[in-house]
Motif scaffolding. Structure first.
Motif, PDB file in Angstrom:
ATOM      1  N   VAL A  16     -15.990  18.895  -4.607  1.00 34.40           N
ATOM      2  CA  VAL A  16     -14.894  18.248  -3.882  1.00 34.40           C
ATOM      3  C   VAL A  16     -13.599  19.035  -4.057  1.00 34.40           C
ATOM      4  CG1 VAL A  16     -13.543  16.137  -3.630  1.00 34.40           C
ATOM      5  CG2 VAL A  16     -15.985  15.992  -4.122  1.00 34.40           C
ATOM      6  N   TRP A  17     -13.328  19.489  -5.271  1.00 31.74           N
ATOM      7  CA  TRP A  17     -12.083  20.220  -5.533  1.00 31.74           C
ATOM      8  C   TRP A  17     -12.080  21.575  -4.824  1.00 31.74           C
ATOM      9  CZ3 TRP A  17      -7.339  20.329  -5.851  1.00 31.74           C
ATOM     10  CH2 TRP A  17      -6.595  21.312  -6.508  1.00 31.74           C
ATOM     11  N   SER A  18     -13.215  22.224  -4.734  1.00 30.67           N
ATOM     12  CA  SER A  18     -13.290  23.500  -4.015  1.00 30.67           C
ATOM     13  C   SER A  18     -12.925  23.301  -2.543  1.00 30.67           C
ATOM     14  CB  SER A  18     -14.694  24.104  -4.131  1.00 30.67           C
ATOM     15  OG  SER A  18     -14.996  24.430  -5.466  1.00 30.67           O
ATOM     16  N   TYR A  19     -13.432  22.231  -1.952  1.00 30.42           N
ATOM     17  CA  TYR A  19     -13.085  21.915  -0.569  1.00 30.42           C
ATOM     18  C   TYR A  19     -11.597  21.578  -0.450  1.00 30.42           C
ATOM     19  CZ  TYR A  19     -12.638  19.256   3.748  1.00 30.42           C
ATOM     20  OH  TYR A  19     -12.208  18.790   4.966  1.00 30.42           O
ATOM     21  N   ALA A  20     -11.094  20.770  -1.390  1.00 30.75           N
ATOM     22  CA  ALA A  20      -9.691  20.355  -1.341  1.00 30.75           C
ATOM     23  C   ALA A  20      -8.755  21.558  -1.444  1.00 30.75           C
ATOM     24  CB  ALA A  20      -9.406  19.353  -2.465  1.00 30.75           C
ATOM     25  N   LYS A  21      -9.092  22.505  -2.303  1.00 36.27           N
ATOM     26  CA  LYS A  21      -8.265  23.710  -2.429  1.00 36.27           C
ATOM     27  C   LYS A  21      -8.222  24.496  -1.127  1.00 36.27           C
ATOM     28  CE  LYS A  21     -10.231  25.514  -6.067  1.00 36.27           C
ATOM     29  NZ  LYS A  21     -10.501  26.478  -7.177  1.00 36.27           N
ATOM     30  N   THR A  22      -9.337  24.534  -0.430  1.00 41.72           N
ATOM     31  CA  THR A  22      -9.389  25.220   0.858  1.00 41.72           C
ATOM     32  C   THR A  22      -8.451  24.558   1.865  1.00 41.72           C
ATOM     33  OG1 THR A  22     -11.682  25.896   0.468  1.00 41.72           O
ATOM     34  CG2 THR A  22     -10.891  25.972   2.733  1.00 41.72           C
ATOM     35  N   GLY A  60       1.080  13.927  -7.481  1.00 46.18           N
ATOM     36  CA  GLY A  60       1.435  14.746  -6.333  1.00 46.18           C
ATOM     37  C   GLY A  60       1.241  16.230  -6.542  1.00 46.18           C
ATOM     38  N   LYS A  61       1.509  16.688  -7.744  1.00 45.17           N
ATOM     39  CA  LYS A  61       1.341  18.110  -8.050  1.00 45.17           C
ATOM     40  C   LYS A  61       0.083  18.367  -8.875  1.00 45.17           C
ATOM     41  CE  LYS A  61       6.302  19.034  -7.874  1.00 45.17           C
ATOM     42  NZ  LYS A  61       7.500  19.549  -8.594  1.00 45.17           N
ATOM     43  N   LYS A  62      -0.744  17.341  -9.028  1.00 46.34           N
ATOM     44  CA  LYS A  62      -1.987  17.481  -9.801  1.00 46.34           C
ATOM     45  C   LYS A  62      -3.154  16.848  -9.040  1.00 46.34           C
ATOM     46  CE  LYS A  62       0.552  17.035 -14.189  1.00 46.34           C
ATOM     47  NZ  LYS A  62       0.696  16.203 -15.423  1.00 46.34           N
ATOM     48  N   PRO A  63      -3.433  17.321  -7.837  1.00 44.59           N
ATOM     49  CA  PRO A  63      -4.519  16.701  -7.056  1.00 44.59           C
ATOM     50  C   PRO A  63      -5.872  16.805  -7.741  1.00 44.59           C
ATOM     51  CG  PRO A  63      -3.810  18.763  -6.046  1.00 44.59           C
ATOM     52  CD  PRO A  63      -2.801  18.437  -7.099  1.00 44.59           C
ATOM     53  N   HIS A  64      -6.061  17.865  -8.527  1.00 49.72           N
ATOM     54  CA  HIS A  64      -7.336  18.012  -9.239  1.00 49.72           C
ATOM     55  C   HIS A  64      -7.532  16.886 -10.243  1.00 49.72           C
ATOM     56  CE1 HIS A  64      -4.289  19.965 -11.724  1.00 49.72           C
ATOM     57  NE2 HIS A  64      -5.093  19.857 -12.754  1.00 49.72           N
ATOM     58  N   MET A  65      -6.436  16.424 -10.856  1.00 50.97           N
ATOM     59  CA  MET A  65      -6.534  15.317 -11.804  1.00 50.97           C
ATOM     60  C   MET A  65      -6.930  14.028 -11.089  1.00 50.97           C
ATOM     61  SD  MET A  65      -5.970  16.281 -14.905  1.00 50.97           S
ATOM     62  CE  MET A  65      -5.546  14.719 -15.700  1.00 50.97           C
ATOM     63  N   LEU A  66      -6.350  13.807  -9.915  1.00 53.77           N
ATOM     64  CA  LEU A  66      -6.697  12.610  -9.137  1.00 53.77           C
ATOM     65  C   LEU A  66      -8.169  12.627  -8.748  1.00 53.77           C
ATOM     66  CD1 LEU A  66      -5.870  10.067  -7.468  1.00 53.77           C
ATOM     67  CD2 LEU A  66      -5.533  11.635  -5.546  1.00 53.77           C
ATOM     68  N   ILE A  67      -8.640  13.775  -8.249  1.00 54.13           N
ATOM     69  CA  ILE A  67     -10.029  13.881  -7.798  1.00 54.13           C
ATOM     70  C   ILE A  67     -10.986  13.642  -8.958  1.00 54.13           C
ATOM     71  CG2 ILE A  67     -11.764  15.484  -6.901  1.00 54.13           C
ATOM     72  CD1 ILE A  67      -9.519  16.738  -5.212  1.00 54.13           C
ATOM     73  N   PHE A  68     -10.721  14.263 -10.107  1.00 51.37           N
ATOM     74  CA  PHE A  68     -11.620  14.071 -11.254  1.00 51.37           C
ATOM     75  C   PHE A  68     -11.590  12.625 -11.729  1.00 51.37           C
ATOM     76  CE2 PHE A  68     -12.761  13.973 -15.728  1.00 51.37           C
ATOM     77  CZ  PHE A  68     -13.955  14.677 -15.718  1.00 51.37           C
ATOM     78  N   MET A  69     -10.393  12.043 -11.770  1.00 44.52           N
ATOM     79  CA  MET A  69     -10.265  10.666 -12.259  1.00 44.52           C
ATOM     80  C   MET A  69     -11.054   9.704 -11.377  1.00 44.52           C
ATOM     81  SD  MET A  69      -6.848   8.304 -12.560  1.00 44.52           S
ATOM     82  CE  MET A  69      -6.760   8.124 -10.765  1.00 44.52           C
ATOM     83  N   ILE A 103       0.836  -1.203   0.000  1.00 45.58           N
ATOM     84  CA  ILE A 103       0.000   0.000   0.000  1.00 45.58           C
ATOM     85  C   ILE A 103       0.870   1.252   0.000  1.00 45.58           C
ATOM     86  CG2 ILE A 103      -1.799   1.269   1.211  1.00 45.58           C
ATOM     87  CD1 ILE A 103      -2.694  -1.405   0.004  1.00 45.58           C
ATOM     88  N   ASP A 104       1.921   1.255   0.809  1.00 48.34           N
ATOM     89  CA  ASP A 104       2.817   2.410   0.852  1.00 48.34           C
ATOM     90  C   ASP A 104       3.516   2.614  -0.494  1.00 48.34           C
ATOM     91  OD1 ASP A 104       2.222   3.032   3.484  1.00 48.34           O
ATOM     92  OD2 ASP A 104       3.741   1.675   4.264  1.00 48.34           O
ATOM     93  N   ALA A 105       3.913   1.515  -1.112  1.00 43.38           N
ATOM     94  CA  ALA A 105       4.570   1.613  -2.409  1.00 43.38           C
ATOM     95  C   ALA A 105       3.618   2.160  -3.475  1.00 43.38           C
ATOM     96  CB  ALA A 105       5.104   0.247  -2.830  1.00 43.38           C
ATOM     97  N   LEU A 106       2.345   1.719  -3.402  1.00 45.93           N
ATOM     98  CA  LEU A 106       1.346   2.216  -4.350  1.00 45.93           C
ATOM     99  C   LEU A 106       1.117   3.707  -4.159  1.00 45.93           C
ATOM    100  CD1 LEU A 106      -0.875   1.839  -6.493  1.00 45.93           C
ATOM    101  CD2 LEU A 106      -2.427   1.170  -4.641  1.00 45.93           C
ATOM    102  N   ILE A 107       1.000   4.136  -2.896  1.00 43.37           N
ATOM    103  CA  ILE A 107       0.803   5.564  -2.614  1.00 43.37           C
ATOM    104  C   ILE A 107       1.978   6.370  -3.142  1.00 43.37           C
ATOM    105  CG2 ILE A 107       0.681   7.276  -0.749  1.00 43.37           C
ATOM    106  CD1 ILE A 107      -0.926   5.209   0.845  1.00 43.37           C
ATOM    107  N   GLY A 108       3.195   5.864  -2.926  1.00 44.35           N
ATOM    108  CA  GLY A 108       4.371   6.570  -3.422  1.00 44.35           C
ATOM    109  C   GLY A 108       4.366   6.693  -4.929  1.00 44.35           C
ATOM    110  N   SER A 109       3.937   5.626  -5.612  1.00 42.11           N
ATOM    111  CA  SER A 109       3.881   5.666  -7.077  1.00 42.11           C
ATOM    112  C   SER A 109       2.839   6.672  -7.565  1.00 42.11           C
ATOM    113  CB  SER A 109       3.553   4.265  -7.611  1.00 42.11           C
ATOM    114  OG  SER A 109       3.413   4.279  -9.016  1.00 42.11           O
ATOM    115  N   LEU A 110       1.670   6.674  -6.913  1.00 48.90           N
ATOM    116  CA  LEU A 110       0.624   7.617  -7.308  1.00 48.90           C
ATOM    117  C   LEU A 110       1.026   9.056  -7.002  1.00 48.90           C
ATOM    118  CD1 LEU A 110      -2.536   5.642  -6.135  1.00 48.90           C
ATOM    119  CD2 LEU A 110      -1.801   6.051  -8.487  1.00 48.90           C
TER     120      LEU A 110
END
Length: 472
Positions: free
Chosen positions: A213-219, A110-119, A98-105
């Motif tokens: 969700v993204w509006s909350y995440a940005k906050t 990491g610098k595109k959280p909006h992409m993760l949320i939409f995906m 699980i830790d390895a998967l998180i690191g890969s993602l």
């Protein structure tokens, strides 16, 4: 001011709702519709047959308390599935997968959280809309919580993207066999007809969910103290890692096993009607595969599994008690009375108002009948003739049912899957309600607009059955 207001524990809130339901059985007139057994063995109500009960059923205080263990028995499939998932994921975590998967993602998003949320929202909405996925998302929660935590987000963001995708997928589904297909068959319109509109509104509704969700995440990114869960302990016990392990061959094989497990589950659900029992068996097999590939000894694997189960004891309690609310209403014989009382006024208003009223009715009834298919069998036979009477095509009736059932799945505490998800993430229900209510409001307004437009455009007129009000 808000700090001075002590919000009860989620378990206390659910027990209070059970008590309200119990008191309602003494106040609301008891009644019932006649039912018939369909070819598939399910019970469906017969419209126009509602009558008050001649003999009143009074639940005693003992009945109230007996309903609690009965509720646990009724929700056992979800409870044991949650236990299995918790135990198996604990084994996977102990291998470092699980830790390895998180690191890969993190390297990718990491610098595109909006992409993760939409995906995540889009993918989960697609899965719910096509195969009716729901409980299948529970295994992803702790992974997403860990990922969001590493991205300086919070558990609420992880649950938000998961449940938003789940709710929107059910609400605007084009193919869901547990809602669309059943409701259309009961309404006597062709299966999967009217799909063009449902496909057209899919992306706009996903965008509404993503924006929330993204509006909350940005906050939260801008100010971590603004997180609704800033004071809530992380379910991962605060094991933040500055350096995540690289994915090894063993990790890849374990993750491949998870993918195969999920694909097999999708196939079994769509082709053989599998549900949580079969899914639980699949995850047990994946757990055994993980033990072998991860080279864990039997005792270590057993200890990890039990620890994972222990961590989800609170979640199991919430899932079990949540089932008790509907159980009390059924025992008190007022469930049909509530349905009749809500549907009766719709026959006296205009078609546009009636369509929106059906949406509101289905939303409220989902609190008492959290099963999508169960709600269809109870409400569609009643609302379809009402629609004939006031000029609402049956295709619109089905759409109102979809919206009401799907969107409210995201917030009703009687939804065992929802309680399992927020329980695994360690989020109290009152905080989730605070996050989700504005989103539900946005979706309901959009749904009402779509329903009014559908009535004005005579949506479903091409497949409207030629029936009298009595259905003959």
């Amino acid at each position: 001011m808000t700090e001075k207001i002590k919000i009860p524990h989620t378990l206390i809130l659910l027990l209070a709702m059970m008590l309200v339901a119990y008191l309602a059985t003494w106040i609301v007139p008891q009644g019932f519709f006649e039912t018939i057994t369909l070819d598939n063995g399910r019970q469906s109500v017969v419209p126009g047959t509602f009558q008050l009960s001649e003999e009143k059923t009074r639940l005693t205080p003992m009945d109230f308390f007996v309903a609690i263990p009965r509720a646990f028995a009724g929700a056992q499939d979800v409870i044991f599935f949650v236990f299995i998932i918790g135990g198996v994921l604990a084994i996977a975590r102990s291998t470092g997968t699980i830790d390895a998967l998180i690191g890969s993602l993190l390297e990718r998003f990491g610098k595109k959280p909006h992409m993760l949320i939409f995906m995540v929202i889009f993918s989960f909405a697609m899965a719910s809309g096509v195969i009716g996925a729901a409980g299948e998302y529970i295994p992803f929660i702790l992974i997403l919580v860990g990922l969001c935590r590493a991205m300086r987000l919070d558990a609420m963001t992880a649950v938000g993207m998961t449940v938003t995708g789940y709710g929107i997928g059910y609400g605007v589904s084009a193919f869901n066999p547990f809602t669309v297909m059943i409701a259309q068959s009961i309404s006597n319109v062709p299966i999967y007809s009217g799909i063009e509109l449902r496909l057209a509104i899919f992306v706009p509704f996903v965008v509404i969910g993503f924006h929330h969700v993204w509006s909350y995440a940005k906050t939260v990114l801008a100010n971590p103290d603004a997180s609704l869960t800033a004071h809530i302990p992380c379910p991962l016990k605060g094991t933040d890692k500055a350096n995540y392990p690289k994915i090894t061959l063993a990790h890849k094989l374990i993750l491949l096993g998870l993918v195969v497990t999920i694909i097999t589950a999708v196939w079994g659900i769509s082709q053989h009607g599998w549900y949580l029992d079969e899914l639980g068996a699949l995850f047990i097999l994946w757990g055994l595969f993980t033990v072998i590939v991860g080279r864990l000894n039997a005792d270590e694997a057993a200890e990890q599994f039990i620890e994972g189960v222990k961590e989800l004891a609170n979640t199991a309690m919430l899932v079990g008690v949540a089932r008790g609310i509907a159980l009390i209403l059924e025992d008190g014989q007022i469930l049909h009375s509530l349905v009749y009382g809500m549907s009766f006024p719709l026959s006296y208003v205009g078609s546009e108002i009636a369509a929106v009223g059906m949406l509101v009715m289905q939303t409220l009834l989902n609190l008492f009948i959290p099963s999508g298919s169960g709600q269809a069998y109870v409400t569609i036979p009643l609302l379809a003739p009402v629609g004939d009477l006031v000029g609402v095509n049956r295709q619109v009736v089905v759409l109102a049912y979809q919206f009401g059932d799907g969107f409210s799945n995201m917030i009703i505490p009687t939804n065992a899957v929802l309680m399992g998800i927020i329980g695994m993430a360690g989020i109290p229900y009152h905080l989730w309600f605070r996050f989700c209510l504005p989103l539900l409001t946005k979706l309901m307004v959009a749904a009402a607009i779509v329903l009014v437009a559908a009535v004005l455009l005579d949506y479903g007129a091409d497949v409207q059955p030629v029936l009298s009000i009595n259905g003959k």
